[in-house]
Design a protein around this motif. Sequence first.
Motif, PDB file in Angstrom:
ATOM      1  N   ARG A 178     -29.779 -12.809  21.282  1.00  0.00           N
ATOM      2  CA  ARG A 178     -30.311 -13.414  20.054  1.00  0.00           C
ATOM      3  C   ARG A 178     -31.538 -12.648  19.569  1.00  0.00           C
ATOM      4  O   ARG A 178     -31.916 -11.631  20.149  1.00  0.00           O
ATOM      5  N   SER A 179     -32.180 -13.177  18.558  1.00  0.00           N
ATOM      6  CA  SER A 179     -33.372 -12.519  18.006  1.00  0.00           C
ATOM      7  C   SER A 179     -34.642 -13.060  18.645  1.00  0.00           C
ATOM      8  O   SER A 179     -35.750 -12.738  18.205  1.00  0.00           O
ATOM      9  N   GLU A 180     -34.480 -13.879  19.666  1.00  0.00           N
ATOM     10  CA  GLU A 180     -35.616 -14.435  20.394  1.00  0.00           C
ATOM     11  C   GLU A 180     -35.235 -14.636  21.851  1.00  0.00           C
ATOM     12  O   GLU A 180     -34.062 -14.624  22.212  1.00  0.00           O
ATOM     13  N   MET A 181     -36.266 -14.837  22.685  1.00  0.00           N
ATOM     14  CA  MET A 181     -36.035 -15.041  24.111  1.00  0.00           C
ATOM     15  C   MET A 181     -36.298 -16.480  24.500  1.00  0.00           C
ATOM     16  O   MET A 181     -37.086 -17.175  23.836  1.00  0.00           O
ATOM     17  N   ARG A 182     -35.648 -16.918  25.583  1.00  0.00           N
ATOM     18  CA  ARG A 182     -35.889 -18.258  26.104  1.00  0.00           C
ATOM     19  C   ARG A 182     -37.066 -18.278  27.076  1.00  0.00           C
ATOM     20  O   ARG A 182     -37.558 -19.342  27.429  1.00  0.00           O
ATOM     21  N   ALA A 183     -37.480 -17.105  27.502  1.00  0.00           N
ATOM     22  CA  ALA A 183     -38.548 -17.017  28.498  1.00  0.00           C
ATOM     23  C   ALA A 183     -39.853 -17.593  27.966  1.00  0.00           C
ATOM     24  O   ALA A 183     -40.069 -17.695  26.751  1.00  0.00           O
ATOM     25  N   SER A 184     -40.731 -17.969  28.901  1.00  0.00           N
ATOM     26  CA  SER A 184     -42.046 -18.478  28.518  1.00  0.00           C
ATOM     27  C   SER A 184     -42.830 -17.407  27.772  1.00  0.00           C
ATOM     28  O   SER A 184     -42.547 -16.211  27.887  1.00  0.00           O
ATOM     29  N   LYS A 185     -43.804 -17.822  27.006  1.00  0.00           N
ATOM     30  CA  LYS A 185     -44.617 -16.888  26.234  1.00  0.00           C
ATOM     31  C   LYS A 185     -45.281 -15.858  27.146  1.00  0.00           C
ATOM     32  O   LYS A 185     -45.376 -14.678  26.818  1.00  0.00           O
ATOM     33  N   PHE A 186     -45.747 -16.312  28.296  1.00  0.00           N
ATOM     34  CA  PHE A 186     -46.397 -15.402  29.233  1.00  0.00           C
ATOM     35  C   PHE A 186     -45.444 -14.295  29.666  1.00  0.00           C
ATOM     36  O   PHE A 186     -45.795 -13.107  29.670  1.00  0.00           O
ATOM     37  N   MET A 187     -44.206 -14.676  30.059  1.00  0.00           N
ATOM     38  CA  MET A 187     -43.251 -13.695  30.519  1.00  0.00           C
ATOM     39  C   MET A 187     -42.792 -12.791  29.377  1.00  0.00           C
ATOM     40  O   MET A 187     -42.563 -11.587  29.563  1.00  0.00           O
ATOM     41  N   GLN A 188     -42.666 -13.349  28.183  1.00  0.00           N
ATOM     42  CA  GLN A 188     -42.307 -12.518  27.030  1.00  0.00           C
ATOM     43  C   GLN A 188     -43.371 -11.464  26.772  1.00  0.00           C
ATOM     44  O   GLN A 188     -43.062 -10.295  26.525  1.00  0.00           O
ATOM     45  N   ASN A 189     -44.626 -11.877  26.821  1.00  0.00           N
ATOM     46  CA  ASN A 189     -45.722 -10.929  26.580  1.00  0.00           C
ATOM     47  C   ASN A 189     -45.726  -9.830  27.639  1.00  0.00           C
ATOM     48  O   ASN A 189     -46.027  -8.667  27.342  1.00  0.00           O
ATOM     49  N   ARG A 190     -45.387 -10.199  28.862  1.00  0.00           N
ATOM     50  CA  ARG A 190     -45.384  -9.201  29.925  1.00  0.00           C
ATOM     51  C   ARG A 190     -44.371  -8.103  29.638  1.00  0.00           C
ATOM     52  O   ARG A 190     -44.696  -6.913  29.708  1.00  0.00           O
ATOM     53  N   VAL A 191     -43.127  -8.489  29.325  1.00  0.00           N
ATOM     54  CA  VAL A 191     -42.110  -7.451  29.116  1.00  0.00           C
ATOM     55  C   VAL A 191     -42.358  -6.678  27.819  1.00  0.00           C
ATOM     56  O   VAL A 191     -42.034  -5.485  27.730  1.00  0.00           O
ATOM     57  N   LYS A 192     -42.943  -7.336  26.843  1.00  0.00           N
ATOM     58  CA  LYS A 192     -43.191  -6.655  25.559  1.00  0.00           C
ATOM     59  C   LYS A 192     -44.308  -5.621  25.658  1.00  0.00           C
ATOM     60  O   LYS A 192     -44.362  -4.684  24.856  1.00  0.00           O
ATOM     61  N   THR A 193     -45.184  -5.796  26.632  1.00  0.00           N
ATOM     62  CA  THR A 193     -46.314  -4.876  26.743  1.00  0.00           C
ATOM     63  C   THR A 193     -46.086  -3.749  27.750  1.00  0.00           C
ATOM     64  O   THR A 193     -46.889  -2.813  27.808  1.00  0.00           O
ATOM     65  N   LEU A 194     -45.018  -3.827  28.528  1.00  0.00           N
ATOM     66  CA  LEU A 194     -44.730  -2.755  29.473  1.00  0.00           C
ATOM     67  C   LEU A 194     -44.081  -1.585  28.723  1.00  0.00           C
ATOM     68  O   LEU A 194     -43.054  -1.768  28.059  1.00  0.00           O
ATOM     69  N   PRO A 195     -44.663  -0.396  28.812  1.00  0.00           N
ATOM     70  CA  PRO A 195     -44.217   0.719  27.959  1.00  0.00           C
ATOM     71  C   PRO A 195     -42.806   1.217  28.229  1.00  0.00           C
ATOM     72  O   PRO A 195     -42.165   1.777  27.329  1.00  0.00           O
ATOM     73  N   ASN A 196     -42.299   1.026  29.447  1.00  0.00           N
ATOM     74  CA  ASN A 196     -40.961   1.553  29.739  1.00  0.00           C
ATOM     75  C   ASN A 196     -39.864   0.498  29.649  1.00  0.00           C
ATOM     76  O   ASN A 196     -38.745   0.713  30.109  1.00  0.00           O
ATOM     77  N   ILE A 197     -40.183  -0.664  29.067  1.00  0.00           N
ATOM     78  CA  ILE A 197     -39.155  -1.666  28.769  1.00  0.00           C
ATOM     79  C   ILE A 197     -38.887  -1.651  27.270  1.00  0.00           C
ATOM     80  O   ILE A 197     -39.806  -1.795  26.458  1.00  0.00           O
ATOM     81  N   GLU A 198     -37.633  -1.465  26.920  1.00  0.00           N
ATOM     82  CA  GLU A 198     -37.219  -1.527  25.514  1.00  0.00           C
ATOM     83  C   GLU A 198     -36.299  -2.722  25.329  1.00  0.00           C
ATOM     84  O   GLU A 198     -35.233  -2.797  25.962  1.00  0.00           O
ATOM     85  N   ILE A 199     -36.714  -3.673  24.510  1.00  0.00           N
ATOM     86  CA  ILE A 199     -35.905  -4.872  24.262  1.00  0.00           C
ATOM     87  C   ILE A 199     -34.973  -4.598  23.095  1.00  0.00           C
ATOM     88  O   ILE A 199     -35.413  -4.231  21.997  1.00  0.00           O
ATOM     89  N   LEU A 200     -33.683  -4.758  23.326  1.00  0.00           N
ATOM     90  CA  LEU A 200     -32.682  -4.604  22.275  1.00  0.00           C
ATOM     91  C   LEU A 200     -32.231  -5.990  21.846  1.00  0.00           C
ATOM     92  O   LEU A 200     -31.497  -6.672  22.562  1.00  0.00           O
ATOM     93  N   TRP A 201     -32.720  -6.436  20.701  1.00  0.00           N
ATOM     94  CA  TRP A 201     -32.424  -7.773  20.207  1.00  0.00           C
ATOM     95  C   TRP A 201     -31.022  -7.819  19.620  1.00  0.00           C
ATOM     96  O   TRP A 201     -30.452  -6.804  19.222  1.00  0.00           O
ATOM     97  N   ASN A 202     -30.461  -9.019  19.540  1.00  0.00           N
ATOM     98  CA  ASN A 202     -29.142  -9.244  18.936  1.00  0.00           C
ATOM     99  C   ASN A 202     -28.091  -8.314  19.527  1.00  0.00           C
ATOM    100  O   ASN A 202     -27.223  -7.791  18.823  1.00  0.00           O
ATOM    101  N   THR A 203     -28.164  -8.132  20.834  1.00  0.00           N
ATOM    102  CA  THR A 203     -27.306  -7.153  21.493  1.00  0.00           C
ATOM    103  C   THR A 203     -26.488  -7.805  22.599  1.00  0.00           C
ATOM    104  O   THR A 203     -27.023  -8.527  23.434  1.00  0.00           O
ATOM    105  N   GLU A 204     -25.186  -7.542  22.574  1.00  0.00           N
ATOM    106  CA  GLU A 204     -24.326  -8.033  23.643  1.00  0.00           C
ATOM    107  C   GLU A 204     -23.593  -6.865  24.293  1.00  0.00           C
ATOM    108  O   GLU A 204     -23.406  -5.805  23.691  1.00  0.00           O
ATOM    109  N   THR A 205     -23.182  -7.076  25.531  1.00  0.00           N
ATOM    110  CA  THR A 205     -22.505  -6.031  26.296  1.00  0.00           C
ATOM    111  C   THR A 205     -21.008  -6.084  26.036  1.00  0.00           C
ATOM    112  O   THR A 205     -20.384  -7.137  26.135  1.00  0.00           O
TER     113      THR A 205
END
Length: 325
Positions: A178-205
């Motif tokens: 989806r275009s948003e995550m279910r994770a807590s705000k704290f956990m979302q901020n963590r993954v969004k600020t790590l430079p080697n994590i790229e979040i691909l929104w609206n993406t399915e396998t």
Amino acid sequence: MTTEKVNCLIIGSGPAGYTAAIYASRAGLNPVLYQGAQPGGQLTITNEVDNFPGYPDGVEGPQLMNDLERQAARFGTEIRYGVVTAVDFSGYPHKAIVDDQHEITANAVIISTGAAAKWLGLPSEMRLNGRGVSACAVCDGFFFRGQDVAIVGAGDTAAEEASYLAKLCRKVYMLVRRSEMRASKFMQNRVKTLPNIEILWNTETEEVLGEEEVTGVRVKNVVTGESSVLEVSGFFVAIGHKPNTEIFKSSVALDESGYIITEKGSTRTNIPGVFACGDAQDNIYRQAVTAAGTGCMAALDAERFLALKESEHPAVDRLAEVQTL
């Protein structure tokens, strides 16, 4: 239907069940263990286990389970094939039905039925399971150091595992449908600020790629319909686990996710004489070594319960003699 009386019944195998059996048999509880539909549990489909103590060079999952089974049998555990299909804990002794045709009454019951990872249901995902596809970053992330990986999920567990992988891997693609995550705000901020994590929104396998091992994953943007290939060597699924506790839902207290509730600092359930260990009651750690630890706890708790029961009712030990009627 045949009937039988036993002293200690262990439902399920794996690290928790076998460890409970080792301790229960050494304590003279004469345990009978039913292995369940998947003898040895999830580790029987895991190729390499590098983080279980006592194996400095690592060990194949099936070998680890075979070693634990042999150790339990060495001390006298009666290990049987069979699936417990129903239980009745409303009275005492407790009752269990095996394969819908054999009734067992037991003075103490240890539940170690584990949990199963939820999968996407792709044929390629199942085909490459253990060969680059994993449902446990903590278990298998080590094998992908310095490599590019992808992880599917949008909850706290997915965010936590993505953060863990980011410490080891060169690049982590986080696939969020989806275009948003279910994770807590704290956990979302963590993954969004790590430079080697790229979040691909609206993406399915769509498919995990590779013949003998993972070489990539084909994904699709659900908004644009465009497909693309990510070149990764590891594919992690973090969309949750389902505890194997369906048959206990009307007998012991479960939480909202179906995990058995145990008293803090013990394996005791809300039913005296019924104990739960391993992933059937652990929705946090879900590691082989922690499952084994709670298996030990369950056997010790059962031993204390039976000793107290015997002091109250001396005749109860007669149930320790297995009698097939």
